[in-house]
Design a protein around this motif. Sequence first.
Motif, PDB file in Angstrom:
ATOM      1  N   THR A 117      -9.031  -2.622   2.649  1.00 43.91           N
ATOM      2  CA  THR A 117      -8.281  -0.995   3.688  1.00 43.91           C
ATOM      3  C   THR A 117      -7.268  -1.997   4.013  1.00 43.91           C
ATOM      4  O   THR A 117      -6.052  -0.365   3.890  1.00 43.91           O
ATOM      5  N   LEU A 118      -6.850  -2.434   4.606  1.00 41.11           N
ATOM      6  CA  LEU A 118      -5.671  -2.076   5.354  1.00 41.11           C
ATOM      7  C   LEU A 118      -4.180  -2.806   4.141  1.00 41.11           C
ATOM      8  O   LEU A 118      -3.402  -1.816   4.680  1.00 41.11           O
ATOM      9  N   GLU A 119      -4.262  -3.135   3.330  1.00 36.06           N
ATOM     10  CA  GLU A 119      -3.539  -3.643   2.236  1.00 36.06           C
ATOM     11  C   GLU A 119      -3.736  -1.880   1.483  1.00 36.06           C
ATOM     12  O   GLU A 119      -2.305  -1.572   1.027  1.00 36.06           O
ATOM     13  N   ARG A 120      -4.368  -0.874   1.015  1.00 34.21           N
ATOM     14  CA  ARG A 120      -4.335   0.309   0.617  1.00 34.21           C
ATOM     15  C   ARG A 120      -3.476   0.137   1.300  1.00 34.21           C
ATOM     16  O   ARG A 120      -2.833   1.722   0.910  1.00 34.21           O
ATOM     17  N   THR A 121      -3.894   0.199   2.820  1.00 33.90           N
ATOM     18  CA  THR A 121      -3.178   1.628   3.485  1.00 33.90           C
ATOM     19  C   THR A 121      -1.606   1.327   4.385  1.00 33.90           C
ATOM     20  O   THR A 121      -1.644   2.194   4.954  1.00 33.90           O
ATOM     21  N   ASN A 122      -1.385   0.311   3.470  1.00 30.95           N
ATOM     22  CA  ASN A 122      -0.371  -0.129   3.681  1.00 30.95           C
ATOM     23  C   ASN A 122       0.051  -0.868   5.316  1.00 30.95           C
ATOM     24  O   ASN A 122       0.641  -0.312   6.000  1.00 30.95           O
ATOM     25  N   LEU A 123      -1.031  -1.391   5.858  1.00 31.56           N
ATOM     26  CA  LEU A 123      -1.052  -1.783   7.158  1.00 31.56           C
ATOM     27  C   LEU A 123      -0.838  -3.225   8.019  1.00 31.56           C
ATOM     28  O   LEU A 123      -1.383  -3.484   8.689  1.00 31.56           O
ATOM     29  N   LEU A 124      -0.511  -3.265   6.665  1.00 29.41           N
ATOM     30  CA  LEU A 124      -0.364  -5.361   6.437  1.00 29.41           C
ATOM     31  C   LEU A 124       1.091  -5.403   7.110  1.00 29.41           C
ATOM     32  O   LEU A 124       2.130  -4.890   6.528  1.00 29.41           O
ATOM     33  N   THR A 125       1.151  -6.758   7.831  1.00 26.57           N
ATOM     34  CA  THR A 125       2.912  -7.125   7.439  1.00 26.57           C
ATOM     35  C   THR A 125       3.209  -7.187   5.920  1.00 26.57           C
ATOM     36  O   THR A 125       2.705  -7.670   5.097  1.00 26.57           O
TER      37      THR A 125
END
Length: 141
Positions: A117-125
């Motif tokens: 989910t973090l990856e899909r929503t561009n919330l990872l560095t």
Amino acid sequence: MPGGHVRKIRCVGGVTHDTYGRLLMVQRAHAPGEGLWSIPGGRVEPGESDPVAVARELREETGLTVSIGRLVGSVTRPAASGLYEIYDYECRVIGGLLRPGDDAAQVAWIDLAAFGTLERTNLLTEGLAPTLREWDMLPRA
């Protein structure tokens, strides 16, 4: 920069899984990457070895005490004043209480679904997901 010299800033990170296979991650409270999730870590201070810096950074950002294992890999990322050279080490928790501190807005054990989910929503560095995939260090649960 004169003569093409690029300032290199040595940094370290701790790739830490719990007994359930979840990955220890922090949400950055400051630039670079403010608001984004990453593995805990930061700059190596003058006179510090990588293992000492990893242990210090994890304690400051997560409240946890860790033992430092093998070098998992390294990456280079752009910095405002040069390049971050980041060396990531496998860690194991040996004590402490999980709590955000220092440069972390939040700290959590992240499972594979939450990581996705973090990856899909561009919330990872930037570059974190493909790098962890390449190193086989994604959450295992």
